[in-house]
Design an enzyme around this catalytic site. Structure first.
Site, PDB file in Angstrom:
ATOM      1  N   TYR A 102       0.851  -1.198   0.000  1.00  0.00           N
ATOM      2  CA  TYR A 102       0.000   0.000   0.000  1.00  0.00           C
ATOM      3  C   TYR A 102       0.882   1.242   0.000  1.00  0.00           C
ATOM      4  O   TYR A 102       1.871   1.321   0.743  1.00  0.00           O
ATOM      5  CB  TYR A 102      -0.891   0.019   1.254  1.00  0.00           C
ATOM      6  CG  TYR A 102      -1.693   1.300   1.384  1.00  0.00           C
ATOM      7  CD1 TYR A 102      -2.992   1.383   0.895  1.00  0.00           C
ATOM      8  CD2 TYR A 102      -1.139   2.444   1.968  1.00  0.00           C
ATOM      9  CE1 TYR A 102      -3.722   2.562   0.979  1.00  0.00           C
ATOM     10  CE2 TYR A 102      -1.852   3.626   2.054  1.00  0.00           C
ATOM     11  CZ  TYR A 102      -3.146   3.672   1.561  1.00  0.00           C
ATOM     12  OH  TYR A 102      -3.855   4.843   1.636  1.00  0.00           O
TER      13      TYR A 102
ATOM     14  N   GLU B  89      -3.922   7.396  -3.738  1.00  0.00           N
ATOM     15  CA  GLU B  89      -3.864   6.109  -3.065  1.00  0.00           C
ATOM     16  C   GLU B  89      -3.564   5.031  -4.097  1.00  0.00           C
ATOM     17  O   GLU B  89      -4.280   4.906  -5.093  1.00  0.00           O
ATOM     18  CB  GLU B  89      -5.202   5.841  -2.375  1.00  0.00           C
ATOM     19  CG  GLU B  89      -5.112   4.757  -1.336  1.00  0.00           C
ATOM     20  CD  GLU B  89      -6.393   4.638  -0.530  1.00  0.00           C
ATOM     21  OE1 GLU B  89      -7.467   4.549  -1.144  1.00  0.00           O
ATOM     22  OE2 GLU B  89      -6.317   4.639   0.711  1.00  0.00           O
TER      23      GLU B  89
END
Ligand code: GDP
Ligand code: MN
Length: 399
Positions: free
Chosen positions: A118, A206
């Protein structure tokens, strides 16, 4: 402002962020053509909606029980899956139960995933810095990771005076457990992503998952990019990417009138001047056991027309069972606001309880206008009184 994944990836690619090859498709034939042009042996067919959780989402009409992101192995399978996904409603954790109709697909080359990581960047209000967040727990909801295992999220705040430095990117790469040539690849990736973030006036980016491939490359398999609305005037090309199909019609209408409106799930409509007061009003409604139906800041220079437009927007929402008007007359005079409220209430034939709290300049004249209007407007003395009265009035009307 939000854009689609395929648009985000196209923007990021220009900055040198590694993304797989892909093409947008609006029909099953488009999808098949895109797949042929990209070349196999595997492709990913990805629903383009402004919501996450697509992989784990389900189509409301689809009996095959497959999600909104599908890995397929032939051009014909690309076509068949595209046929089923387009014009179907995808329900994910982020869309709410109503889901969103898929009108665009992104056809991407398949990728050999060794690890899912991530990587995110956002403007952190606490440190007033762009903060990079990274985690080895990619592919899953970062909110869950933050909740259960906060120690697994690495945060690095970047001083705007010096910007991103090589030691930052190495710190993140090592924190993600990368080694060898992956460190250089990740550093290049993070540097390019940061440059895009700053140049494009993004508020959030993101990449979940950021993947390490079998051959050691680092790539963005997903990309969500949000922009600071206040800076959009500097980016007309980005503004053009707006997809009104993905936005709430009431919010689009509000923006056209210079009203700051955000739809929420409750039943008490709010009309307030000033964003801070609007937040406080929503808080106090909740404190008194109610649920706000919206956030609405009518701004400092609210005219009678704007107040009327605001009323209509609030009442478009069928869930609204009462309205709380909370106005502090500073630059605005309370008598002008009161006239606007009365005119609007008449114009829209108001049938739900209306509580009005006025304070500030010309407050007495304002209250007199409300009283003399003959409308059933419930006057409130202060904010607590106003919240109490609207929550009680809505409850009483539904007993
Ligand atoms: P989201 O569910 O809306 O966040 O959509 P993503 O773009 O993150 O896709 C969901 C999941 O699909 C990812 O976490 C990956 O595990 C998987 N996925 C996406 N692209 C590929 C790919 O090219 N190959 C493989 N094998 N899986 C992929
Ligand atoms: Mn994702």
């Amino acid at each position: 402002m939000n854009i689609h994944e395929y648009q985000a990836k196209a923007l990021l690619r220009k900055y040198g962020v590694a993304v797989p090859e892909g093409r947008v498709a609006f029909s099953a034939q488009d999808a098949a053509d895109a797949a042929s042009a990209i070349g196999g042996p595997a492709w990913v067919v990805k629903s383009q909606i402004h919501a996450g959780g697509r992989g784990a989402g389900r189509f409301s009409n689809d009996p095959d029980g497959k999600g909104g992101v599908r890995v397929v192995k032939s051009v014909n399978d690309v076509r068949e899956n595209a046929q089923k996904m387009l014009a179907s409603v995808l329900v994910t954790k982020q869309t709410g139960p109503a889901g969103k109709e898929v009108k665009r697909l992104y056809i991407e080359e398949g990728c050999d995933i060794a690890r899912e990581l991530y990587l995110g960047m956002l403007v952190d209000r606490t440190t007033s810095r762009i903060t990079i967040m990274a985690s080895t727990e990619g592919g899953m909801e970062i909110e869950e990771v933050a909740h259960r295992t906060p120690e697994k999220i690495l945060k690095v705040a970047i001083d705007p005076a010096t910007g991103l430095q090589p030691f930052h990117t190495r710190q993140i790469a090592f924190g993600l457990g990368l080694s060898g040539k992956q460190v250089g690849a990740a550093s290049k990736f993070i540097t390019a992503l940061y440059q895009a973030f700053v140049d494009l006036d993004a508020s959030i980016v993101e990449v979940n998952p950021l993947v390490v491939t079998g051959s050691g490359d680092v790539m963005a398999l997903d990309a969500k990019l949000n922009f600071d609305d206040n800076a959009l005037y500097r980016h007309p090309d980005i503004e053009k990417l707006r997809d009104e199909d993905e936005e709430d019609p009431a919010e689009i209408e509000a923006a056209k009138h210079g009203l700051n409106y955000v739809k929420l799930d409750g039943n008490i409509g709010c009309m307030v001047n000033g964003a801070g007061l609007a937040m406080a009003t929503m808080d106090i409604i909740k404190l008194y056991g109610g649920e706000p139906a919206n956030f609405l800041d009518v701004g400092g220079g609210a005219t009678q027309e704007r107040v009327a437009t605001a009323f209509k927007l609030i009442l478009r929402d069928p869930k609204v069972q009462g309205i709380l008007v909370n106005i502090f007359g500073g630059i605005m005079r309370c008598d002008v606001i009161a006239q606007g409220v009365v005119a609007a209430a008449r114009e829209v034939d108001l049938r739900v309880p209306l509580v009005v709290r006025l304070a500030g300049t010309n407050v007495d004249a304002g209250r007199e206008i409300l009283r003399a209007s003959g409308l059933t407007i419930i006057a409130a003395e202060n904010l607590a009184d106003a919240a109490d009265k609207i929550v009680s009035a809505v409850a009483a009307a539904h007993h």
